[in-house]
Design an enzyme around this catalytic site. Sequence first.
Site, PDB file in Angstrom:
ATOM      1  N   ARG A 234       0.938  -1.094  -0.023  1.00  0.00           N
ATOM      2  CA  ARG A 234       0.159   0.134  -0.104  1.00  0.00           C
ATOM      3  C   ARG A 234       0.887   1.164   0.215  1.00  0.00           C
ATOM      4  O   ARG A 234       1.771   1.421   0.871  1.00  0.00           O
ATOM      5  CB  ARG A 234      -0.947   0.235   1.228  1.00  0.00           C
ATOM      6  N   ASP A 258       4.593  -0.222  -6.802  1.00  0.00           N
ATOM      7  CA  ASP A 258       3.603  -0.707  -7.328  1.00  0.00           C
ATOM      8  C   ASP A 258       2.350  -0.028  -6.852  1.00  0.00           C
ATOM      9  O   ASP A 258       1.430   0.040  -7.422  1.00  0.00           O
ATOM     10  CB  ASP A 258       3.459  -2.185  -7.279  1.00  0.00           C
ATOM     11  N   GLU A 263      -2.122   7.314  -5.478  1.00  0.00           N
ATOM     12  CA  GLU A 263      -2.526   6.721  -6.568  1.00  0.00           C
ATOM     13  C   GLU A 263      -4.040   6.903  -7.316  1.00  0.00           C
ATOM     14  O   GLU A 263      -3.983   6.767  -8.417  1.00  0.00           O
ATOM     15  CB  GLU A 263      -1.941   5.183  -6.660  1.00  0.00           C
ATOM     16  N   HIS A 295      -0.147  -0.402  -9.617  1.00  0.00           N
ATOM     17  CA  HIS A 295      -0.750  -1.167  -8.994  1.00  0.00           C
ATOM     18  C   HIS A 295      -1.437  -2.648  -9.658  1.00  0.00           C
ATOM     19  O   HIS A 295      -2.486  -3.162  -9.657  1.00  0.00           O
ATOM     20  CB  HIS A 295      -2.120  -0.652  -8.186  1.00  0.00           C
TER      21      HIS A 295
HETATM   22  C1  COI Z   1      -5.588  -5.737  -2.973  1.00  0.00           C
HETATM   23  O1  COI Z   1      -6.095  -6.844  -3.202  1.00  0.00           O
HETATM   24  O2  COI Z   1      -6.265  -5.111  -1.856  1.00  0.00           O
HETATM   25  C2  COI Z   1      -4.919  -5.123  -3.970  1.00  0.00           C
HETATM   26  O3  COI Z   1      -4.158  -4.243  -3.765  1.00  0.00           O
HETATM   27  C3  COI Z   1      -5.388  -5.236  -5.439  1.00  0.00           C
HETATM   28  C4  COI Z   1      -6.031  -4.007  -5.892  1.00  0.00           C
HETATM   29  C5  COI Z   1      -6.767  -4.510  -7.090  1.00  0.00           C
HETATM   30  C6  COI Z   1      -7.032  -3.395  -5.112  1.00  0.00           C
END
Ligand code: COI
Length: 330
Positions: A234, A258, A263, A295
């Site tokens: 995160r 990432d 973001e 991400h």
């Molecule tokens: C999660 O699964 O929390 C991720 O970071 C993926 C994203 C698509 C929200």
Amino acid sequence: MKFIAFDVRDDEKTYFLAWERENNIKVTLDSGVLDDQALEKVKGYDGVLALQTRAYPAGMFEFFKKHGIKVLSVRNVGVDNLDLKAAQANQILVTNVPAYSPNAIAEFSVTQLLQLLRQTTIFRQKVAAHDFRWAPYIGEELCSKTVGVIGTGRIGKAAIKIYQGFNAQVIAYDLYPDPKLKSQGIYVPTLADLFQQADVITLHLPATAQDHYLLGEKAFAQMKQGVYIVNTARGALIDTKALLAALKNHRVAGAALDTYENENSIFNHDLRSQPFDDPILAELLVQPNVLITPHIAFYTKPAVENMVLIALNSAKAVCQQGKSDNLVTK
Ligand code: COI
């Protein structure tokens, strides 16, 4: 029983449609995010499915309660953008997908680290310009590095296995150590120990109020000179300004990000003809030793299939039995 799913991408549709056929439960697919305007659309449904990293509308759970919605099933793992207290107060059950594919994220973080160690971004740019010389971009080897893994849940564990396969020395920190990993002796007693010993620091923990800016000015000052940072967890875990400063004074040799703290209005948006107003990200994007990806660590075919199917099954279980193995509320 019927559900509505938000933020549905084309690559998810086949899985939704197959599940709908198999279960004979209507699922309305909506490509928009679940924001204030979209909230009206949930009326008449039993369950809502969503996937977003931005904040959900304030008052969403009160609205759900008022309109008889029983469950919010998120198709991802992180729930840091949800007001779970409000969900509980309104008796809305919330489920997530705790393990859609830990390997998707672990593999991606190792991939990015290897690219940093071998400076592939620079070589790609040089080769594109027909400069085929080697020096001075000599690489590093993962097998001679100490990798510090922060967070040893499913993803952290998958990452540790891969790093051990590369013969890297792995050390780890977690507030709640895993007994099996503990018996391998890889945990260090404090985060400060990890900062002092690690050549690479990779984040695999959720974002909570306690670990906001876990990597900030003070943490960077404790790290080894020339450390590499990998964040597929995160954005809020890293104070990006402090990271930029640490890159500039060479405390940090490279970073693979990432996720990024600001973001939401940028990642997974087409901004080719629309400049964005984010000087910090703009500065990161031009650093040759920084890899920014939008991400996408989670974004593999097996992971996406699991995210859709597990979320749907959880919503169905809540509606039929009032419970699910994937509840994040009580
Ligand atoms: C999660 O699964 O929390 C991720 O970071 C993926 C994203 C698509 C929200």
